[in-house]
Design a protein around this motif. Structure first.
Motif, PDB file in Angstrom:
ATOM      1  N   TRP A 125       1.044  -1.224  -0.018  1.00 52.43           N
ATOM      2  CA  TRP A 125       0.019  -0.116  -0.105  1.00 52.43           C
ATOM      3  C   TRP A 125       0.883   1.315   0.015  1.00 52.43           C
ATOM      4  O   TRP A 125       1.532   1.408   0.870  1.00 52.43           O
ATOM      5  N   HIS A 181       0.878   5.197  -0.436  1.00 48.11           N
ATOM      6  CA  HIS A 181       0.206   6.574  -0.191  1.00 48.11           C
ATOM      7  C   HIS A 181       0.823   7.660  -0.316  1.00 48.11           C
ATOM      8  O   HIS A 181       1.910   8.124   0.137  1.00 48.11           O
ATOM      9  N   PHE A 216      -7.352   6.348  -6.002  1.00 53.77           N
ATOM     10  CA  PHE A 216      -6.911   5.180  -5.609  1.00 53.77           C
ATOM     11  C   PHE A 216      -6.866   4.152  -6.891  1.00 53.77           C
ATOM     12  O   PHE A 216      -7.344   4.704  -7.913  1.00 53.77           O
ATOM     13  N   ALA A 230      -6.307  -0.030  -7.207  1.00 51.45           N
ATOM     14  CA  ALA A 230      -6.090  -1.505  -6.474  1.00 51.45           C
ATOM     15  C   ALA A 230      -6.069  -2.468  -7.467  1.00 51.45           C
ATOM     16  O   ALA A 230      -6.946  -2.697  -8.622  1.00 51.45           O
ATOM     17  N   ILE A 243      -1.991  -1.400  -3.800  1.00 50.97           N
ATOM     18  CA  ILE A 243      -2.881  -0.428  -3.808  1.00 50.97           C
ATOM     19  C   ILE A 243      -2.222   0.774  -3.650  1.00 50.97           C
ATOM     20  O   ILE A 243      -1.324   1.070  -2.472  1.00 50.97           O
ATOM     21  N   THR A 258      -2.717   5.106  -3.288  1.00 48.34           N
ATOM     22  CA  THR A 258      -3.729   5.963  -2.982  1.00 48.34           C
ATOM     23  C   THR A 258      -3.034   7.365  -3.001  1.00 48.34           C
ATOM     24  O   THR A 258      -1.980   7.362  -2.465  1.00 48.34           O
ATOM     25  N   ARG A 265      -5.151   3.869   8.304  1.00 50.88           N
ATOM     26  CA  ARG A 265      -3.564   3.439   8.806  1.00 50.88           C
ATOM     27  C   ARG A 265      -3.564   3.231  10.266  1.00 50.88           C
ATOM     28  O   ARG A 265      -2.882   2.373  10.858  1.00 50.88           O
ATOM     29  N   TYR A 302      -6.061  -7.781   6.917  1.00 53.61           N
ATOM     30  CA  TYR A 302      -5.936  -7.336   5.381  1.00 53.61           C
ATOM     31  C   TYR A 302      -5.137  -8.094   4.656  1.00 53.61           C
ATOM     32  O   TYR A 302      -4.060  -8.276   4.810  1.00 53.61           O
ATOM     33  N   PRO A 316      -5.531  -6.217  -1.507  1.00 51.64           N
ATOM     34  CA  PRO A 316      -5.817  -4.816  -1.468  1.00 51.64           C
ATOM     35  C   PRO A 316      -7.053  -4.284  -1.506  1.00 51.64           C
ATOM     36  O   PRO A 316      -7.482  -3.344  -0.987  1.00 51.64           O
ATOM     37  N   VAL A 323      -8.364  -3.356   1.914  1.00 54.63           N
ATOM     38  CA  VAL A 323      -7.942  -1.776   2.271  1.00 54.63           C
ATOM     39  C   VAL A 323      -8.802  -0.964   1.493  1.00 54.63           C
ATOM     40  O   VAL A 323      -9.285   0.321   2.215  1.00 54.63           O
TER      41      VAL A 323
END
Length: 331
Positions: free
Chosen positions: A44, A46, A111, A113, A118, A120, A133, A143, A146, A149
Motif C-alpha cells: 500500500w 500513499h 486510488f 487497486a 493499492i 492512494t 492507517r 487485510y 488490496p 484496504v
C-alpha cells in the motif's frame, strides 16, 4: 552536502502486507526502488500530490495502465469508480483534516487497486485514510488483499458520515429548542449552514452509492478478487447512512418551513395590530381634518364649548369604528 532524491517521491507512508498471519511492515520513507518488488503479499503506497514528481513516478510504475495514472493524478472534484481487467481505480469522497482538528470540508482520495498493490493519492490530509492507517497499525492481519484496504477506506468514509450526522442532529436539536420556544427568534442564520452541509453530504453520498452499485453490476471477469463481496457489504453500509442523511435533510427542510411559518405569523400579527390602529385613528383624523379647514360656517365655530363638542365627536367616531369592527367579526 548532497541531497538524496527519494525513490518514491511524495511518499506519505508505505506498508508491505504479507500473507498468512505475519504482520505487515511499514517501509521507510527513503526506501529503495527495489523494495517495491515484492513476491509475497501486497503493498500500500500513499502519496502526496503536492509533490510534482508523483506523476512521473506513477507513469513508470509497473503494471499501472495509463487511465489509472490519470485517475491517480487528476485534480477533478468528482467521484468515480472504474473496473477494468481485474483492477479498480477512481476517486472517492473524503473529508479534509487539519493538523490539530477535523473539518467538514470535502476532500478527494484517488486510488488504484490490483492483486499486488493499492496506491492512494491525495492533495490534503484526509480523515478516512488516517483512520485506516491507525487500524492497520492496530490489527494488520485482517487485510489479506488490496481490496480489503479499499473496503476499509469506504467503510471509514461511511463511519465519518455517521459521526457528521450525529453532530448535525445535535445542532438541529438546539435550533428546534429555540424555534419551538415561546419567545420568537429567527434561527435561519444558524439553520442555513446546517442545511447546506446536509445537502452536500447527501449529494456526494448518493454519488458514491450509485457508483458502487454500478461497479457491482459489471462482469465478474472484470472484478478484482474479493470485490463482489466487498461491494455488497459497502452498498449495505452506504444505503443505511444514506437513509439517515435523507431523514436529516427532510428534518432540516421542515424546520426551515416551521421558522418561515412562525415568522409569517408574527408579521401577520404585527400587520393586524397596525391595521386596527389605522382603523381606530382614521375616523378621528377625518374629524380633525374637517374642523381644520379654513372655511366659513364651520360647526361649533361660534360660541363656547366647540372644542368639547369636537372631541366628543372624535370619541363617537372611534366608538363607531369599534362597533363596526365587532359587527364585521374582525375584533
Amino acid at each position: 552536502m548532497s541531497l538524496i532524491t527519494p525513490a518514491v517521491p511524495g511518499l506519505v507512508w508505505a506498508y508491505h502486507f504479507r500473507s498468512g498471519t505475519a504482520p505487515c511492515t511499514r517501509l521507510p520513507l527513503d526506501m529503495a526502488r527495489s523494495d517495491l518488488e515484492v513476491s509475497d503479499g501486497f503493498l500500500w503506497l500513499h502519496l502526496n500530490l503536492a509533490d510534482s514528481r508523483v506523476a512521473a513516478f506513477l507513469e513508470g510504475f509497473p503494471d499501472l495502465p495509463p487511465p489509472a495514472v490519470a485517475a491517480l493524478t487528476t485534480h477533478d472534484t468528482h467521484a468515480a469508480i472504474t473496473l477494468d481487467e481485474q483492477v479498480v481505480y477512481g476517486t472517492l469522497v473524503d473529508f479534509q483534516r487539519e493538523f490539530d482538528s477535523e473539518t467538514r470540508d470535502i476532500g478527494w482520495l484517488h486510488f488504484f487497486a490490483s492483486g499486488k498493490v493499492i496506491i492512494t493519492t491525495r492533495l490534503q490530509p484526509l480523515r478516512s485514510v488516517d483512520r485506516v492507517r491507525a487500524a492497520i497499525e492496530k490489527n494488520a492481519s485482517r487485510y489479506q488483499k488490496p481490496i480489503d484496504v479499499f473496503e476499509t477506506l469506504v467503510a471509514e468514509f461511511q463511519r465519518t458520515m455517521i459521526g457528521l450526522v450525529m453532530e448535525l442532529t445535535e445542532e438541529l436539536n438546539l435550533i428546534e429548542d429555540f424555534v419551538y420556544d415561546n419567545a420568537p427568534r429567527d434561527e435561519r442564520r444558524r439553520l442555513a449552514p446546517v442545511r447546506r452541509t446536509v445537502v452536500r453530504l447527501h449529494r456526494h453520498l448518493r454519488t458514491v452509492l450509485t457508483l458502487m452499485r454500478r461497479a457491482a453490476a459489471v462482469d465478474d471477469d472484470e472484478m478484482p478478487a474479493g470485490f463482489d463481496d466487498a461491494s455488497s457489504r459497502l452498498i449495505s453500509r452506504l444505503e443505511a447512512v444514506d437513509h439517515d442523511v435523507y431523514a436529516l435533510q427532510e428534518r432540516a427542510r421542515l424546520l426551515h418551513e416551521e421558522i418561515d411559518s412562525k415568522l409569517s405569523s408574527e408579521t401577520n400579527r404585527h400587520l393586524y395590530i397596525l391595521s386596527l390602529m389605522t382603523a381606530f385613528l382614521l375616523p378621528p383624523s377625518l374629524v380633525t381634518g374637517f374642523f381644520g379647514m379654513n372655511t366659513s360656517s364651520l360647526p361649533f365655530a361660534e360660541g363656547s364649548g366647540g372644542t368639547i363638542y369636537a372631541f366628543s365627536l372624535m370619541g363617537v367616531s372611534v366608538f363607531a369604528a369599534w362597533w363596526l369592527l365587532r359587527r364585521a367579526g374582525i375584533l
